[in-house]
Motif scaffolding. Structure first.
Motif, PDB file in Angstrom:
ATOM      1  N   ARG A   9       0.832  -1.205   0.000  1.00 21.11           N
ATOM      2  CA  ARG A   9       0.000   0.000   0.000  1.00 21.11           C
ATOM      3  C   ARG A   9       0.863   1.251   0.000  1.00 21.11           C
ATOM      4  O   ARG A   9       1.882   1.311   0.678  1.00 21.11           O
ATOM      5  N   VAL A  10       0.426   2.229  -0.799  1.00 21.71           N
ATOM      6  CA  VAL A  10       0.974   3.584  -0.706  1.00 21.71           C
ATOM      7  C   VAL A  10      -0.197   4.522  -0.455  1.00 21.71           C
ATOM      8  O   VAL A  10      -1.353   4.191  -0.750  1.00 21.71           O
ATOM      9  N   SER A  11       0.092   5.702   0.093  1.00 19.54           N
ATOM     10  CA  SER A  11      -0.975   6.618   0.507  1.00 19.54           C
ATOM     11  C   SER A  11      -1.601   7.410  -0.633  1.00 19.54           C
ATOM     12  O   SER A  11      -2.768   7.775  -0.575  1.00 19.54           O
ATOM     13  N   THR A  12      -0.818   7.721  -1.681  1.00 16.98           N
ATOM     14  CA  THR A  12      -1.346   8.550  -2.769  1.00 16.98           C
ATOM     15  C   THR A  12      -1.033   7.921  -4.118  1.00 16.98           C
ATOM     16  O   THR A  12      -0.142   7.073  -4.246  1.00 16.98           O
ATOM     17  N   HIS A  13      -1.769   8.375  -5.136  1.00 14.70           N
ATOM     18  CA  HIS A  13      -1.581   7.852  -6.496  1.00 14.70           C
ATOM     19  C   HIS A  13      -0.238   8.270  -7.089  1.00 14.70           C
ATOM     20  O   HIS A  13       0.239   7.668  -8.048  1.00 14.70           O
ATOM     21  N   GLU A  16       4.737   5.168  -5.813  1.00 13.66           N
ATOM     22  CA  GLU A  16       4.849   3.895  -6.537  1.00 13.66           C
ATOM     23  C   GLU A  16       4.926   2.714  -5.568  1.00 13.66           C
ATOM     24  O   GLU A  16       5.456   2.839  -4.464  1.00 13.66           O
ATOM     25  N   LEU A  17       4.426   1.570  -6.039  1.00 16.12           N
ATOM     26  CA  LEU A  17       4.409   0.354  -5.223  1.00 16.12           C
ATOM     27  C   LEU A  17       5.580  -0.577  -5.525  1.00 16.12           C
ATOM     28  O   LEU A  17       5.729  -1.618  -4.882  1.00 16.12           O
ATOM     29  N   ASP A  18       6.421  -0.204  -6.513  1.00 15.84           N
ATOM     30  CA  ASP A  18       7.471  -1.116  -7.015  1.00 15.84           C
ATOM     31  C   ASP A  18       8.379  -1.655  -5.917  1.00 15.84           C
ATOM     32  O   ASP A  18       8.675  -2.850  -5.889  1.00 15.84           O
ATOM     33  N   ASP A  22       8.576  -5.634  -5.228  1.00 17.71           N
ATOM     34  CA  ASP A  22       9.844  -6.359  -5.427  1.00 17.71           C
ATOM     35  C   ASP A  22      10.231  -7.125  -4.167  1.00 17.71           C
ATOM     36  O   ASP A  22      10.663  -8.285  -4.233  1.00 17.71           O
ATOM     37  N   ALA A  23      10.061  -6.478  -3.003  1.00 19.54           N
ATOM     38  CA  ALA A  23      10.407  -7.128  -1.727  1.00 19.54           C
ATOM     39  C   ALA A  23       9.486  -8.320  -1.458  1.00 19.54           C
ATOM     40  O   ALA A  23       9.938  -9.363  -0.963  1.00 19.54           O
ATOM     41  N   LEU A  24       8.220  -8.182  -1.808  1.00 17.15           N
ATOM     42  CA  LEU A  24       7.258  -9.278  -1.605  1.00 17.15           C
ATOM     43  C   LEU A  24       7.569 -10.453  -2.539  1.00 17.15           C
ATOM     44  O   LEU A  24       7.478 -11.616  -2.132  1.00 17.15           O
ATOM     45  N   LEU A  25       7.956 -10.150  -3.764  1.00 20.55           N
ATOM     46  CA  LEU A  25       8.338 -11.202  -4.718  1.00 20.55           C
ATOM     47  C   LEU A  25       9.562 -11.959  -4.201  1.00 20.55           C
ATOM     48  O   LEU A  25       9.611 -13.192  -4.254  1.00 20.55           O
ATOM     49  N   LEU A  33      -0.612 -13.137  -6.429  1.00 23.74           N
ATOM     50  CA  LEU A  33      -1.089 -13.153  -5.043  1.00 23.74           C
ATOM     51  C   LEU A  33      -0.559 -11.954  -4.238  1.00 23.74           C
ATOM     52  O   LEU A  33      -0.400 -12.023  -3.026  1.00 23.74           O
ATOM     53  N   ILE A  34      -0.284 -10.868  -4.955  1.00 27.70           N
ATOM     54  CA  ILE A  34       0.083  -9.615  -4.284  1.00 27.70           C
ATOM     55  C   ILE A  34      -1.050  -8.629  -4.505  1.00 27.70           C
ATOM     56  O   ILE A  34      -1.384  -8.287  -5.646  1.00 27.70           O
ATOM     57  N   PHE A  35      -1.686  -8.204  -3.423  1.00 24.84           N
ATOM     58  CA  PHE A  35      -2.827  -7.286  -3.493  1.00 24.84           C
ATOM     59  C   PHE A  35      -2.354  -5.882  -3.147  1.00 24.84           C
ATOM     60  O   PHE A  35      -1.485  -5.713  -2.295  1.00 24.84           O
ATOM     61  N   LYS A  36      -2.912  -4.896  -3.828  1.00 25.43           N
ATOM     62  CA  LYS A  36      -2.395  -3.528  -3.705  1.00 25.43           C
ATOM     63  C   LYS A  36      -3.491  -2.508  -3.458  1.00 25.43           C
ATOM     64  O   LYS A  36      -4.625  -2.690  -3.896  1.00 25.43           O
TER      65      LYS A  36
END
Length: 198
Positions: A9-13, A16-18, A22-25, A33-36
């Motif tokens: 999750r990030v707070s604003t549009h 970036e979630l990258d 990457d850390a979750l991968l 299976l990564i929800f954002k």
């Protein structure tokens, strides 16, 4: 062994979630299976988190990049993780290495967090009670301030009621008040009359 399911999750549009993805991968989550979410953590409803929680099954592990990506507050975070543990679902935070409920030391760390959250709740309750007691001691009481018998709206309601030309519903509609408020206004007159009769 269950699946590793990630939440980012990030707070604003604009953000970036990258980095989180990457850390979750790297932690073993598959891409599907990564929800954002791109939404403030203070929001109660987060579509990505809701979908993530729906997909979790017993023996799965929910993985986040950091604790603050998941919870709105300490108590919300603790309640959420406790509900996962009750369903036999593990939890791991990548950046907060000590928080990994799939290990004994991680579970111990979470129990310490849980105790701190309970302590925080008790402190808030005690402060609230102390504040209310202090206010009562100074003659202040909570709730909406009482209307005076001399308030124009109270007088109008009483006059209209005495005239008996309008129904209670019509009076309430005309003055834009509820029936409960109307009866409160009428009871003010009864209280004054009761005091003068004594």
């Amino acid at each position: 062994m269950g699946r590793k399911i990630g939440y980012a999750r990030v707070s604003t549009h604009d953000q970036e979630l990258d980095l989180q993805v990457d850390a979750l991968l790297k932690s073993g989550c598959s891409k599907k299976l990564i929800f954002k979410d791109k939404i403030s953590g203070a929001k109660k409803s987060r579509p990505g988190l809701d979908k993530c929680l729906e997909n979790l099954s017993p023996h799965d592990t929910l993985i986040v990049w950091r604790l603050d990506r998941l919870g709105r507050s300490m108590s919300h975070l603790v309640n959420l993780i406790e509900s996962l543990l009750e369903k036999n679902i593990g939890f791991k935070s990548i950046q907060d290495c000590a928080i990994d409920t799939t290990t004994a030391s991680g579970e111990l760390m979470f129990n310490i967090f849980s105790a701190l959250a309970q302590f925080e709740r008790r402190l808030i309750q005690e402060r609230t009670q102390a504040g209310l007691s202090a206010a009562r001691a100074r003659g202040k009481f909570g709730g909406r301030p009482r209307k005076s018998i001399n308030d124009p709206k109270v007088k109008m309601a009483q006059e209209m009621y005495k005239n008996k030309k309008m129904s209670i519903n019509e009076i309430c509609s005309s003055l834009e008040i509820s029936r409960a408020t109307f009866y409160r206004y009428i009871s003010l007159a009864d209280e004054i009359n009761g005091q003068t009769d004594v």
